[in-house]
Design a protein around this motif. Sequence first.
Motif, short mmCIF file in Angstrom:
data_model
loop_
_atom_site.label_atom_id
_atom_site.label_comp_id
_atom_site.label_asym_id
_atom_site.label_seq_id
_atom_site.Cartn_x
_atom_site.Cartn_y
_atom_site.Cartn_z
N UNK A 153 0.77 -1.18 -0.06
CA UNK A 153 -0.12 -0.13 -0.02
C UNK A 153 0.72 1.32 0.03
N UNK A 154 0.54 2.03 0.80
CA UNK A 154 1.35 3.20 1.14
C UNK A 154 2.10 3.43 2.42
N UNK A 155 2.44 2.32 2.81
CA UNK A 155 3.32 2.05 4.13
C UNK A 155 4.25 2.65 3.89
N UNK A 156 4.91 3.35 5.17
CA UNK A 156 6.42 3.91 5.36
C UNK A 156 6.98 3.65 6.44
N UNK A 157 8.21 2.81 6.36
CA UNK A 157 8.78 2.22 7.62
C UNK A 157 10.42 2.66 7.39
N UNK A 158 10.79 3.34 8.48
CA UNK A 158 12.20 4.11 8.59
C UNK A 158 12.79 3.04 9.64
N UNK A 159 14.14 2.45 9.40
CA UNK A 159 14.62 1.79 10.31
C UNK A 159 15.98 2.39 10.41
N UNK A 160 16.57 2.87 11.73
CA UNK A 160 17.74 3.54 12.03
C UNK A 160 18.63 2.70 12.94
N UNK A 161 19.58 1.86 12.53
CA UNK A 161 20.45 1.05 13.56
C UNK A 161 21.69 1.65 13.45
N UNK A 162 22.23 1.81 14.83
CA UNK A 162 23.44 2.52 15.03
C UNK A 162 24.35 1.61 16.21
N UNK A 163 25.19 0.99 15.71
CA UNK A 163 26.17 0.09 16.75
C UNK A 163 27.42 0.76 16.92
N UNK A 164 27.56 0.89 18.12
CA UNK A 164 29.07 1.40 18.76
C UNK A 164 29.96 0.58 19.45
N UNK A 165 31.10 0.37 18.78
CA UNK A 165 32.23 -0.61 19.31
C UNK A 165 32.74 0.14 20.29
N UNK A 166 32.90 0.14 21.64
CA UNK A 166 33.71 1.02 22.48
C UNK A 166 34.83 0.36 23.40
N UNK A 167 34.81 -1.09 23.26
CA UNK A 167 35.77 -1.78 23.91
C UNK A 167 36.26 -2.76 23.12
N UNK A 168 37.23 -3.68 23.86
CA UNK A 168 38.31 -4.43 23.07
C UNK A 168 37.27 -6.04 22.79
#
Length: 439
Positions: A293-308
């Motif tokens: 139809x006219x669906x609108x889906x926005x996925x925002x994925x942010x992954x931050x590696x901050x350790x060893x």
Amino acid sequence: MNPLPSPFVRAALDAAGGLPDSGIAWLDAARRENLQAFAESGLPEGRNEAWKYTPLRALSQRAFALADRTAASGLAIDPALFALPGLDGARIVFVDGTFRADLSSLDADGIELAPLSAALSSQAEPLRFALANRYRRGATDAFVHLNAALATDGFVLRIAEGATVSRPVHVVHVSSGSQADTAWHVRLLVEVGKGAAADIVEHFVSAGDATQLGTVVSDVVLREGARLGVVLLQDASPATTLVRRGHVRIDAGAQATLHALELGGGLVRHELHADLDGDGARFDSRGVFALAGRQHVDTQLEIRHKARDTASDALWRGIADGRSRGVFRGAILVAEGADGADAALSNKNLLLSGMAEIDTKPELEIYADEVKAAHGATIGQLDERSLFYLRSRGIPLAEARSLLTLAFCRAALESLQNDTLREYLGERLVAHLPTGPAE
């Protein structure tokens, strides 16, 4: 001269003016500060980089009143609406953002589960850091500010140190659809204790078709050596606008896994930020959006590696039919000093209609040495040779298209360990897939 606020902003400010004080000074101050930030910024516009693929002009012209909590408490909701096979553990249900004790079951070994309103009345001070957290001021975080200003309920879930919760906790959000142009806001806090293990199934459904707006903001913390599996099933009505922001912090040796299936909603935005804060932390995510139809889906994925020696693996699939539009941004950041990180991101998409659109944007930033990282994205159509092969074996076109589309999505669901739930999600996906010929 500053422009007049939009109907959306004016209605939100009016709604905030009708909320009583909580009686908790720091909480009321945080709500006022977030409301002020929202009033100053308004909704993000097209030139805002984080929202460039999700225009909000039409939404800004709508005026949403807060859902009536008294009415939501008395609405007749059939539990069959949100029943899922294999889930017979703790359950917490919200109808239009209002906790429903009559539909919930909060008791289970190894967990503390309480609605946010009850937790604030008995132990407000331990929640201060999470609820008074200062987000960036600006339109990018407009919905987070709105949620922080107007959310009056939600839940606090704590998994005891060393506990293994054998049955998933079922979190249900019901949009009643009983009154048009109403809004609800929910705040979720989850802490998984050191060495503990648990699973959560978060479920969005609608009981009616009236236009509603919902916002959900969640903060999840995994202590050292903990494990958490999250399954997200979003099956709201096409009249629902849903904005979700999740933040997951993963300590040393802990592991978090997400499986997401986005089927419903008219306008949906899902932001997920994962911080791998401890050595050896891991985050795996799998997701599918199937739009029509006219669906609108926005996925925002942010992954931050901050350790060893941290690791992440993201695998997402998108399908768009009709005039729908899908958006996916997958960003991986490997911070300075996060040596030994292993990160992978894959986003593949299918366009089933000439009028559908998918925008994908993989991002990779590396500031450390000895890192293994890969990312990629594709957008294509069903393979004509595979379609021809299936049809040559007597399979009708519609069935052949569904088989190939399901096979394309299966990679995102096959790692789900709960067999019963995995089969059910596959059935829901099949039921949602288009059955007619491509446009």
